[in-house]
Design an enzyme around this catalytic site. Structure first.
Site, short mmCIF file in Angstrom:
data_model
loop_
_atom_site.label_atom_id
_atom_site.label_comp_id
_atom_site.label_asym_id
_atom_site.label_seq_id
_atom_site.Cartn_x
_atom_site.Cartn_y
_atom_site.Cartn_z
CB ILE A 237 -0.96 0.02 1.21
CG1 ILE A 237 -0.19 -0.09 2.52
CG2 ILE A 237 -2.00 -1.09 1.08
CD1 ILE A 237 -1.08 0.02 3.75
N GLY A 238 2.16 1.12 0.08
CA GLY A 238 3.00 2.30 0.07
C GLY A 238 4.46 1.95 0.27
CG HIS A 239 7.05 1.70 -2.02
ND1 HIS A 239 7.65 0.45 -1.97
CD2 HIS A 239 6.11 1.63 -2.98
CE1 HIS A 239 7.09 -0.33 -2.86
NE2 HIS A 239 6.15 0.35 -3.49
CB ALA A 241 12.61 6.98 4.19
CG ASP A 354 10.99 12.20 4.06
OD1 ASP A 354 11.01 13.06 3.15
OD2 ASP A 354 10.77 10.99 3.84
#
Length: 561
Positions: A237-239, A241, A354
């Site tokens: 569902i995501g990446h 750092a 970030d």
């Protein structure tokens, strides 16, 4: 597992034929074999040239199973040469796993032309693990095969020589034996060195785990593997750092969670341990809540609450309906509150490094939850920061951070300012070849564009046109002015996050923002380099690391990951 090479999971056997993409695969989970269990796993591979069938067996036992896991027809002439090497290779992609060959044997023979030929000879070369059971012990091994059938007949007539070679040239035999002993000694020494390094690493990681990883709950690798269906690519569902985030359904209670898996690089593990040590001590309503962790089989996994409304960037740019202004104001206030907590209310100051819309998650009520602390750093309050390699996402990075590599709360404030302008305008911080239609001109840099509108007295033209003017103009102007104040090129002129919270709720006035953007304080060459770098970035979600120097005239290198 490597999705680039179409691996089905991280626990399989595949046949690769002059390619990293397997021609045939088998999921070892079907026979309850786990390559990361730490137990010895045995494999048998046979190829029959007469039938052109390749057969593979795998088992924890030293006895070959009755049923193979994989069978396939193989045209060996396409892949085999007259002279070839047989060997082993391994790769862990930076993982803490160690690949070890405990024992091996290899045999090659040609079928006899006579009808009454005996069974094929035993293995020609064998190296055994001293701990193997009777099925693999040296006492049960047959002698090595003869070089040729005629030599085998001579062997039976001689009590002093095993084959004709030793009769013809004793010096050659002595040389082969000496070389073989030397190779075995090197191999044994390598195994001892590998295991000593492995045990030291495991001991170090265990100590680190006991000292740093003190989270609410420790999950087992088995249950997280089951929750993510063996970390199936369809569950991504995501990446983050330095890791990939999977959707997980806990087998015990059906709870839906987000499981973040380390990227297996050495840098990735360091960032994960940093994230663990920081996020585990934080408690705030606008931070993503960490449920627990797992540190097994060379893996580091973090378990978070799953945010049903995804990330802020997807809500802004991928949703079918525009995000209402009331939600946007609430989200910006929540992020500001979280940063004020990190900067001024924690025992040690936390610099996130970030901050961007893809790291801001939205719960069921569209409340902001700041996440991804992989780049975060903890420092004592009022302590001068150390210079590091600049890291973050282009478009959100403060100019002085790119130059010096020193992350402070003011560099976080600049990133927050970029987020404010992005949320208010519905435009990304860097847009390549933006049309600018109806927005007062063309510009690739969001901060520069909004500052231009402010200078021209047309600040409200920066508002997202998809809102169709359904917002309070005074609130919009206030939010845009806060964004510009936070994005000031002079770090000393940027407000604190506590002051930003007061401005957003109306308890404090927004400081006067000059119509002309202040000078960055960088040399002309530095400014041109930063602008050209920003203009060249087409993937604004990529992480950028820049090696910097504090000297007046040198950037030591730029690397966009």
């Amino acid at each position: 597992m490597d999705a680039e090479f179409k691996d089905i999971n991280g626990n399989h056997v595949g046949v690769d034929l002059n390619s990293m993409v397997s021609a045939k695969v088998f999921d070892l989970g079907f026979i309850n074999v786990d390559l990361k269990s730490g137990d010895t796993v045995n494999a048998w591979i046979e190829f029959d040239g007469s039938t052109t069938v390749l057969t593979v067996w795998v088992s924890y036992s030293n006895l070959k199973p009755k049923d193979p896991i994989l069978t396939m027809n193989l045209d060996a002439d396409r892949y085999f040469n007259d002279f070839m090497y047989v060997g082993f290779s391994g790769s862990t992609q930076g993982s803490t796993e160690t690949h070890s060959v405990e024992w091996w044997s290899f045999s090659s023979f040609f079928p006899s032309s006579s009808a009454g030929a005996a069974a094929p000879p035993p293995p020609a070369v064998t190296l055994m693990n001293p701990g193997a059971n009777s099925a693999g012990s040296s006492s049960s091994l047959s002698p090595p095969p003869s070089i040729a059938p005629s030599v085998a007949q001579k062997e039976s007539k001689s009590s002093s020589c095993h084959n004709g070679l030793c009769k013809e040239n004793l010096g050659a035999v002595a040389g082969v034996v000496t070389a073989g002993a030397f190779v075995l000694a090197l191999f044994a020494g390598a195994l001892i060195w590998v295991y000593s390094k492995k045990f030291k690493r495991v001991k170090k990681l265990d100590t680190l785990g006991s000292e740093i990883i003190k989270m609410p709950k420790q999950f087992s690798y088995k249950e997280l593997k089951a929750a993510t269906k063996c970390f199936n690519a369809n569950r991504i569902i995501g990446h983050g750092a330095f890791g990939t985030v999977y959707k997980g359904v806990m087998p015990e209670n059906g709870e839906i969670v987000a499981v973040k898996r380390c990227s297996h690089s050495s840098q990735g593990k360091n960032e994960f341990l940093s994230e663990l040590s920081i996020i585990g001590t934080l408690r705030h309503r606008n931070l993503v809540r960490l449920q627990g962790w797992c540190h097994e089989k060379g893996e580091i996994l973090l378990v978070y609450d799953l945010m049903p409304n995804g990330s802020l960037d997807k809500a802004l740019f991928e949703a079918r309906m525009p995000l209402p202004w009331s939600h946007r104001r609430k989200i910006l206030l929540g992020v500001a509150s979280a940063l004020a907590y990190l900067h001024q209310e924690c025992e040690n100051q936390v610099i996130h490094r970030d901050i961007k819309t893809s790291n801001i998650m939205l719960d069921e009520g569209f409340n902001a939850r700041l996440g991804d602390f992989g780049l975060a750093r903890q420092t004592e309050h009022d302590k001068s920061p150390d210079a590091t390699v600049a890291a973050g996402t282009m478009g959100y990075l403060a100019p002085e951070y790119l130059l010096t590599g020193k992350a402070t709360e003011k560099t976080d404030v600049f990133s927050y300012g970029a987020v404010v302008l992005e949320v208010a305008s519905g435009r990304r911080p860097i847009e390549k070849d933006a049309t600018g239609a109806g927005k007062g001109g063309v510009s690739s840099n969001l901060v520069e564009w909004v500052w231009t509108l402010h200078r021209e007295g047309r600040l409200l033209l920066a508002a997202d046109p998809r809102l169709e003017n359904e917002f309070d103009e005074a609130e919009m102007r206030r939010v845009l002015m806060v964004g510009l104040a936070c994005s000031n090129s002079d770090p000393l002129a940027r407000p604190s996050m506590r002051s930003v919270v007061q401005m957003l709720v109306g308890d404090a006035e927004v400081p006067i923002v000059p119509t002309t953007k202040p000078n960055t304080g960088l040399s002309t060459s530095h400014s041109q380099l930063l602008l050209s770098l920003q203009d060249s970035v087409s993937d604004i979600d990529g992480i950028i690391t820049i090696s910097t120097s504090t000297s007046e005239n040198s950037f030591s290198g730029i690397d966009i990951v």
